[in-house]
Design a protein around this motif. Structure first.
Motif, PDB file in Angstrom:
ATOM      1  N   ASP A   1      50.423  10.873 -17.367  1.00 32.94           N
ATOM      2  CA  ASP A   1      50.002  10.756 -15.971  1.00 32.94           C
ATOM      3  C   ASP A   1      50.193  12.086 -15.250  1.00 32.94           C
ATOM      4  N   PRO A   2      49.333  12.393 -14.281  1.00 35.17           N
ATOM      5  CA  PRO A   2      49.565  13.600 -13.462  1.00 35.17           C
ATOM      6  C   PRO A   2      50.804  13.403 -12.595  1.00 35.17           C
ATOM      7  N   ASP A   3      51.183  14.459 -11.895  1.00 36.55           N
ATOM      8  CA  ASP A   3      52.375  14.372 -11.036  1.00 36.55           C
ATOM      9  C   ASP A   3      52.253  13.176 -10.105  1.00 36.55           C
ATOM     10  N   PRO A   4      53.305  12.372 -10.024  1.00 37.12           N
ATOM     11  CA  PRO A   4      53.227  11.221  -9.114  1.00 37.12           C
ATOM     12  C   PRO A   4      53.306  11.663  -7.650  1.00 37.12           C
ATOM     13  N   VAL A   5      52.892  10.791  -6.779  1.00 38.34           N
ATOM     14  CA  VAL A   5      53.010  11.071  -5.340  1.00 38.34           C
ATOM     15  C   VAL A   5      54.429  10.674  -4.934  1.00 38.34           C
ATOM     16  N   ASP A   6      55.299  11.651  -4.802  1.00 31.69           N
ATOM     17  CA  ASP A   6      56.703  11.346  -4.501  1.00 31.69           C
ATOM     18  C   ASP A   6      57.000  11.366  -3.010  1.00 31.69           C
ATOM     19  N   THR A   7      56.127  11.994  -2.255  1.00 30.50           N
ATOM     20  CA  THR A   7      56.386  12.129  -0.819  1.00 30.50           C
ATOM     21  C   THR A   7      56.435  10.757  -0.152  1.00 30.50           C
ATOM     22  N   VAL A   8      57.479  10.538   0.634  1.00 27.73           N
ATOM     23  CA  VAL A   8      57.601   9.283   1.366  1.00 27.73           C
ATOM     24  C   VAL A   8      57.536   9.612   2.851  1.00 27.73           C
ATOM     25  N   GLU A   9      56.718   8.885   3.583  1.00 33.04           N
ATOM     26  CA  GLU A   9      56.628   9.113   5.025  1.00 33.04           C
ATOM     27  C   GLU A   9      57.964   8.728   5.664  1.00 33.04           C
ATOM     28  N   PRO A  10      58.623   9.666   6.355  1.00 35.67           N
ATOM     29  CA  PRO A  10      59.913   9.290   6.972  1.00 35.67           C
ATOM     30  C   PRO A  10      59.701   8.286   8.103  1.00 35.67           C
ATOM     31  N   PRO A  11      60.719   7.484   8.415  1.00 34.41           N
ATOM     32  CA  PRO A  11      60.553   6.520   9.508  1.00 34.41           C
ATOM     33  C   PRO A  11      60.142   7.234  10.788  1.00 34.41           C
ATOM     34  N   GLN A  12      59.260   6.609  11.531  1.00 34.88           N
ATOM     35  CA  GLN A  12      58.772   7.217  12.774  1.00 34.88           C
ATOM     36  C   GLN A  12      59.844   7.116  13.846  1.00 34.88           C
ATOM     37  N   LYS A  13      60.050   8.203  14.566  1.00 38.13           N
ATOM     38  CA  LYS A  13      61.075   8.214  15.618  1.00 38.13           C
ATOM     39  C   LYS A  13      60.391   8.355  16.970  1.00 38.13           C
ATOM     40  N   GLY A  14      59.839   7.299  17.439  1.00 40.25           N
ATOM     41  CA  GLY A  14      59.230   7.347  18.770  1.00 40.25           C
ATOM     42  C   GLY A  14      57.711   7.357  18.726  1.00 40.25           C
ATOM     43  N   GLU A  15      57.127   6.821  19.789  1.00 39.25           N
ATOM     44  CA  GLU A  15      55.673   6.697  19.851  1.00 39.25           C
ATOM     45  C   GLU A  15      54.982   8.059  19.766  1.00 39.25           C
ATOM     46  N   ARG A  16      53.826   8.085  19.073  1.00 44.32           N
ATOM     47  CA  ARG A  16      53.005   9.306  19.030  1.00 44.32           C
ATOM     48  C   ARG A  16      51.694   9.024  19.756  1.00 44.32           C
ATOM     49  N   ARG A  17      51.293   9.983  20.588  1.00 44.60           N
ATOM     50  CA  ARG A  17      50.043   9.826  21.342  1.00 44.60           C
ATOM     51  C   ARG A  17      49.171  11.052  21.171  1.00 44.60           C
ATOM     52  N   ILE A  18      47.892  10.816  20.913  1.00 45.96           N
ATOM     53  CA  ILE A  18      46.970  11.944  20.822  1.00 45.96           C
ATOM     54  C   ILE A  18      45.707  11.648  21.642  1.00 45.96           C
ATOM     55  N   GLU A  19      44.970  12.732  21.925  1.00 44.99           N
ATOM     56  CA  GLU A  19      43.680  12.590  22.583  1.00 44.99           C
ATOM     57  C   GLU A  19      42.629  13.335  21.774  1.00 44.99           C
ATOM     58  N   VAL A  20      41.439  12.765  21.717  1.00 47.51           N
ATOM     59  CA  VAL A  20      40.320  13.435  21.055  1.00 47.51           C
ATOM     60  C   VAL A  20      39.195  13.507  22.071  1.00 47.51           C
ATOM     61  N   GLU A  21      38.692  14.715  22.300  1.00 49.02           N
ATOM     62  CA  GLU A  21      37.562  14.858  23.225  1.00 49.02           C
ATOM     63  C   GLU A  21      36.265  14.733  22.455  1.00 49.02           C
ATOM     64  N   PHE A  22      35.363  13.910  22.951  1.00 46.49           N
ATOM     65  CA  PHE A  22      34.129  13.618  22.224  1.00 46.49           C
ATOM     66  C   PHE A  22      33.076  13.154  23.219  1.00 46.49           C
ATOM     67  N   ASP A  23      31.828  13.503  22.938  1.00 47.05           N
ATOM     68  CA  ASP A  23      30.745  13.131  23.845  1.00 47.05           C
ATOM     69  C   ASP A  23      30.328  11.679  23.594  1.00 47.05           C
ATOM     70  N   ALA A  24      31.203  10.753  23.998  1.00 44.85           N
ATOM     71  CA  ALA A  24      30.914   9.320  23.822  1.00 44.85           C
ATOM     72  C   ALA A  24      31.799   8.544  24.789  1.00 44.85           C
ATOM     73  N   GLU A  25      31.440   7.289  25.014  1.00 50.23           N
ATOM     74  CA  GLU A  25      32.243   6.421  25.879  1.00 50.23           C
ATOM     75  C   GLU A  25      33.613   6.203  25.238  1.00 50.23           C
ATOM     76  N   PRO A  26      34.630   5.876  26.053  1.00 48.37           N
ATOM     77  CA  PRO A  26      36.011   5.881  25.545  1.00 48.37           C
ATOM     78  C   PRO A  26      36.332   4.818  24.499  1.00 48.37           C
ATOM     79  N   LEU A  27      37.228   5.214  23.587  1.00 51.14           N
ATOM     80  CA  LEU A  27      37.749   4.334  22.547  1.00 51.14           C
ATOM     81  C   LEU A  27      39.269   4.473  22.547  1.00 51.14           C
ATOM     82  N   VAL A  28      39.929   3.473  22.013  1.00 51.07           N
ATOM     83  CA  VAL A  28      41.371   3.624  21.814  1.00 51.07           C
ATOM     84  C   VAL A  28      41.743   3.040  20.452  1.00 51.07           C
ATOM     85  N   TRP A  29      42.729   3.662  19.824  1.00 47.50           N
ATOM     86  CA  TRP A  29      43.179   3.261  18.478  1.00 47.50           C
ATOM     87  C   TRP A  29      44.693   3.086  18.521  1.00 47.50           C
ATOM     88  N   ILE A  30      45.180   1.976  17.991  1.00 49.08           N
ATOM     89  CA  ILE A  30      46.626   1.713  18.000  1.00 49.08           C
ATOM     90  C   ILE A  30      47.041   1.313  16.587  1.00 49.08           C
TER      91      ILE A  30
END
Lengths: 503, 470
Positions: free
Chosen positions: A301-330
């Protein structure tokens, strides 16, 4: 979870091999699902389902390799390889392969020379670049004259292929096609050619098509662009944060030889699942597969995926500017298939957003707060811990904050009050019936079996999860809702119109 | 949580078989002739005129119900654009005389039934997929929805708000813009295919409008029902008799409708949108469902851009030049009026002119020159070898019969097409493309960012008109 049988009774009586098949049967949603399994000595897995209604076959070849197996600078490699495996082999797609091989090698060395020169920055010799570029174009033109990269697809098409296609996910790469059942051996021939000795001809032309695919599927598509950015925000360490199609700069700089190396290290028979559904004889099919794939060598087998996402410490918020009516993703981090909480999460997702009587549809969409809410419970993949997410089109005059609040209210309520027994029972019926639906169409069924086997290790892991949903109680739902729908475990992305520009 | 063991049967089958030697060349592989059993669904006509098609398949415990009826936007008053669509949406969401909207939702979700209803341009329909345990109750609800819809006022307002939001979002996606504007260009703004709902047209729509539309156009003698899956034909027939049999036949008067406009010379339309890619659509009005050239045109389209793996457009634009991921050509026939012929390509703004030129060139070539023998034979064997898929499932067979009967085409229409594919030659294809493809009357639409274009659109030498997106 699923019991696996003592494998392979490979007995021999003189020169006559005996084919050992395992029959796997399960009862779910009132259906009896039967699959024949056989594993070759080199680790290749064969799954088969018989359906003799018409002389047709749904066929799928899936590899346990997805974009999650890539590394920095190589984003998009898995998907590029998928595209390139439609370009033929040494025997298909060339009028003079020995000559073509030499040209392909020269194309690659000029490409590398150009890259080395360009990376010198201010020291770059621009005259040299122009000359190399001209030489490169000439070589590509000469290779083109003796190649026929469409031949592979044309053979399939002329033989009645339906739905010839392939896809790359985070977890799995799959190649599928429907063929008349008298073309079984032809399919094996063609797949064995491209999956064992492909020629990645017309590589740099196809890269341009992939960049076009990226423009269509991500750059100019509001929802996809928001999803790409939100996943990148939700996963900071794990490769699930990188879009399958890859970053455009990687697409422009990846070389053919790098993809050839990626093929060598990731495409092995022991990572391959062939699934066949339709008008077939299981024993004869195995013998045919043995003939075309039996000689392929098992690889580490090739190298395994060993990286583990660390526990999230607090809400993350981002904005994407785009020429379209608003959307939200949670989105919220959660474990994946096989974790004891996952069946309850599956049902939680159904209770929230599957069917018109689900909570978000009834209380948010049908109150005209959001125009639509889409969602996924195992995104973007299932080999590793993943996300449950909700993506909404905001209904004017409401704002993103209104929608976020309305969704949050439903998620909190689920963590606070037990669900109605009838609501829970509806969700359970939904999960089982929908699973049964995946066995309707030959080609869909072949793809689903191969996908589940590749991503989860065994297709019945999915069945097991579906059946475990029967045991989930109202208090399990409340517990998982309060465990995972926490603000600190949440990523929120808003798509908004640019302040200036746009239309 | 306890982990349940799966009911799991294991059996090992051992079969002695001769080993097989792999072939070195795919041409050596033996292809035994296929035997296709051409199953025909059972058909019935109820006393009230409902046409019914039935086919059993007990492999999976699911039942598929496909319904078509003759009612569409073509019959809505032009000033009420959106009425037919709203009827289609609120049939499903607006409840029935005996069931409140939420009761319908709960009952259907309780059975994990999938039920969609819609009213399109020329026809409407319903699609139900349900577990065979619940088929009787689900069809009862479906019949109730189609025969006795409540068109609940509150649900109508909710659906109208959603349609309003769709209008607000209509310029978000370049592909959607191109589809809409191209229909408007080809049919003209007064035709149902060319007009779209506006805030003004949907705002005044009331429950009374929906009820009137339903009363006028929904009649058993204009209904087609297909049932396929895990249910015997006897039982399916009995359920349909019980739920639809007492619906009284009535005569439906279909109002006249606007004819599409004619476009006789090439015009380029440009809609400015700051996108990375341009969406290019080139085409004109073309065939009806009953067109006698269908078999030839299917082959011509396969060769032009219908095949994703090997067609002129895919070869020239995608494989040879790396200019598009998505490129192709389509015939979209209609029943009451002409359908469309179109070619589509999505390419980066910087190659807009180049790709437009290539599309125009290939449209002209297919209409003016004979196809090569090699192209013809690839198309022929591809189409013929796909025949087995026409019989792959009971659902496919039943849905096809419903559609053919609705169009008034013979039950063996597809067999006829396959017979023609066997003998069609290049001159016959050219005759058909000459009659049905008009290179000098195509309308060219480009949605994209003009500042990126490789050449000004004016350089093509045709009139250029601007479409204002708002």
């Amino acid at each position: 979870m699923t019991r696996s049988l003592p494998l392979l009774f490979l007995l021999c009586c003189g020169a006559m091999p005996i084919c050992a098949l395992e029959k796997e049967t399960t009862e779910v949603g009132g259906a009896t699902i039967t699959v024949w399994r056989h594993t070759l000595e080199n680790g290749l897995t064969i799954l088969m389902q018989e359906n003799h209604r018409a002389p047709t076959l749904g066929l799928c070849a899936a590899f346990r390799v997805g974009s999650v197996d890539e590394w920095d600078g190589m984003s998009g490699a898995t998907h590029i390889l998928e595209h390139m495996l439609f370009k033929g082999s040494e025997t298909i797609g060339s009028t003079d392969f020995e000559k073509e091989r030499v040209l392909l090698r020269k194309i690659e060395s000029v490409r590398v020379a150009m890259q080395i020169e360009k990376r010198k920055g201010v020291e770059t010799d621009s005259t040299l670049i122009v000359n190399l570029q001209k030489k490169w174009n000439d070589l590509r033109e000469r290779a083109r004259l003796i190649s026929d990269p469409e031949e592979f697809g044309r053979i399939f098409t002329a033989n009645g292929a339906r739905g010839l296609n392939a896809f790359t996910s985070c977890d799995v790469t799959a190649y599928m096609v429907g063929l008349p059942s008298n073309r079984l051996e032809l399919w094996l021939y063609l797949e064995s050619e491209r999956l064992q000795k492909p020629v990645l001809r017309e590589f740099y032309t196809e890269i341009e098509n992939i960049r076009e695919e990226r423009r269509m599927a991500v750059e100019d598509n509001a929802r996809a662009k928001l999803l790409e950015e939100c996943q990148a925000a939700a996963f900071q360490a794990h490769r699930y944060g990188v879009e399958i199609i890859g970053w455009d700069s990687d697409l422009q700089t990846i070389n053919r030889s790098e993809i050839e190396d990626y093929f060598q290290s990731h495409y092995a028979p022991n990572r391959l699942i062939l699934s066949l559904v339709g008008d077939l004889d299981p024993a004869r099919t195995v013998v045919l597969i043995e003939a075309y794939f039996g000689d392929a060598e098992k690889m580490p087998d090739p190298d395994p995926v060993d990286t583990v996402e660390p526990p999230q410490k607090g809400e993350r918020r981002i904005e994407v500017e785009f020429d379209a009516e608003p959307l939200v993703w949670i989105g919220f981090h959660k474990p994946t298939v096989g974790h004891p909480d996952n069946p309850a999460l599956l049902l939680t997702h159904v209770i929230l957003n599957r069917g018109r009587s689900s909570r978000l549809q009834e209380n948010v969409v049908d109150r005209n707060i959001a125009k639509s809410i889409s969602s996924s419970v195992d995104s973007p993949g299932e080999r590793f811990p993943n996300l449950i997410y909700f993506g909404a089109e905001i209904q004017a005059p409401h704002t993103s904050a209104d929608v976020e609040q309305a969704i949050a209210a439903e998620l909190e309520r689920l963590g606070r009050e037990p669900v109605d027994p009838e609501e829970l029972s509806r969700a359970k019926t939904y999960v089982e019936t929908n699973y049964v639906r995946t066995f309707t169409d030959n080609l869909d069924c072949a793809v689903n079996l191969a996908y589940d086997e590749a991503a989860l290790g065994n297709w019945m892991t999915r069945t097991a999860e579906i059946l475990e949903c029967r045991e989930v109680t109202a208090s399990d739902i409340r517990r998982v809702a309060s465990t995972y729908f926490r603000k600190s475990n949440r990523t929120v992305g808003r798509l908004i119109k640019p302040e200036t520009g746009g239309s | 949580m306890t982990i349940q063991t799966i009911p799991f049967l294991a059996l090992v089958l051992m079969a002695p078989l001769d080993p097989i030697t792999p072939k070195n060349d795919w041409r050596e592989i033996e292809i035994v002739p296929l035997e296709i059993e051409k199953t025909v669904p059972a058909s019935h006509v109820l006393a009230n005129g409902i046409r019914l098609f039935l086919l059993e398949d007990d492999r999976i415990p699911l039942v598929d119900v496909s319904i078509m009826f003759r009612a569409g936007a073509v019959y809505e008053p032009p000033a009420r654009a959106g009425l037919a669509e709203l009827v289609g949406r609120t049939l499903r969401t607006g409840g029935t005389e005996s069931l409140a909207p939420r009761e319908v939702d709960r009952l259907l979700d309780g059975m994990a039934a999938r039920l969609r209803t819609w009213v399109g341009e020329e026809s409407g329909g319903a699609y139900l997929n349900v577990h065979s345990d619940h088929v009787e109750r689900a069809i009862e609800i479906l019949a109730d929805i189609l025969r006795r819809p409540r068109f609940d006022g509150e649900m109508i307002e909710i659906e109208k708000n959603k349609m309003g939001e769709e209008i607000r979002r209509q310029n978000d996606d370049p592909i959607r813009i191109a589809m809409r504007e191209s229909s408007s260009i080809l049919y003209g703004p007064d035709h149902n295919e060319g007009r779209y709902p506006t805030f003004e047209s949907i705002d005044p729509l009331s429950p009374a409008d929906l009820k009137t539309f339903h009363r006028r156009f929904f009649a058993p003698n204009e209904f087609w029902i297909g049932i396929a899956g895990n249910i015997t034909s006897e039982r399916a027939l009995a359920i349909v008799e019980k739920r639809f049999g007492d619906w009284e036949r009535k005569s439906v008067v279909y109002p006249p409708f606007a004819e599409p406009i004619r476009n006789d010379s090439i015009v380029i339309y440009h809609a400015q949108k700051e996108t990375a890619q341009s969406t290019i659509m080139i085409g004109h009005l073309s065939i009806r469902e009953s067109n006698p050239d269908r078999a030839s045109l299917n082959m011509a389209n396969f060769i032009l851009g219908g095949s994703f793996t090997t067609s002129r457009l895919v070869t020239a634009i995608r494989h040879e030049r790396g200019l598009a991921y998505w490129v192709g050509s389509f015939f979209s026939p209609r029943g009451l009026y002409e359908g469309t012929f179109s070619t589509v390509a999505l390419t980066k703004g910087e190659s807009t002119g180049q790709v437009t030129g290539l599309l125009l060139e290939e449209i002209r070539r297919i209409a003016e020159e004979e196809v090569s023998n090699e192209e013809l034979e690839t198309a022929r064997s591809s189409l013929l070898n796909r025949e087995a898929f026409e019989y792959e499932s009971a659902e496919i067979l039943v849905r096809r019969m419903v559609h053919l009967d609705y169009l008034g085409l013979p039950a063996d229409y597809y067999e006829g097409l396959f017979r023609k594919y066997q003998s069609i030659d290049a001159p016959t294809i050219l005759d058909a493309t000459r009659r049905n493809i008009r290179p000098d009357a195509v309308q060219i639409l480009v949605v994209g960012d003009e500042s990126r274009f490789d050449v000004p659109l004016e350089d093509f030498g045709y009139e250029v008109r601007r479409i204002q997106l708002d």
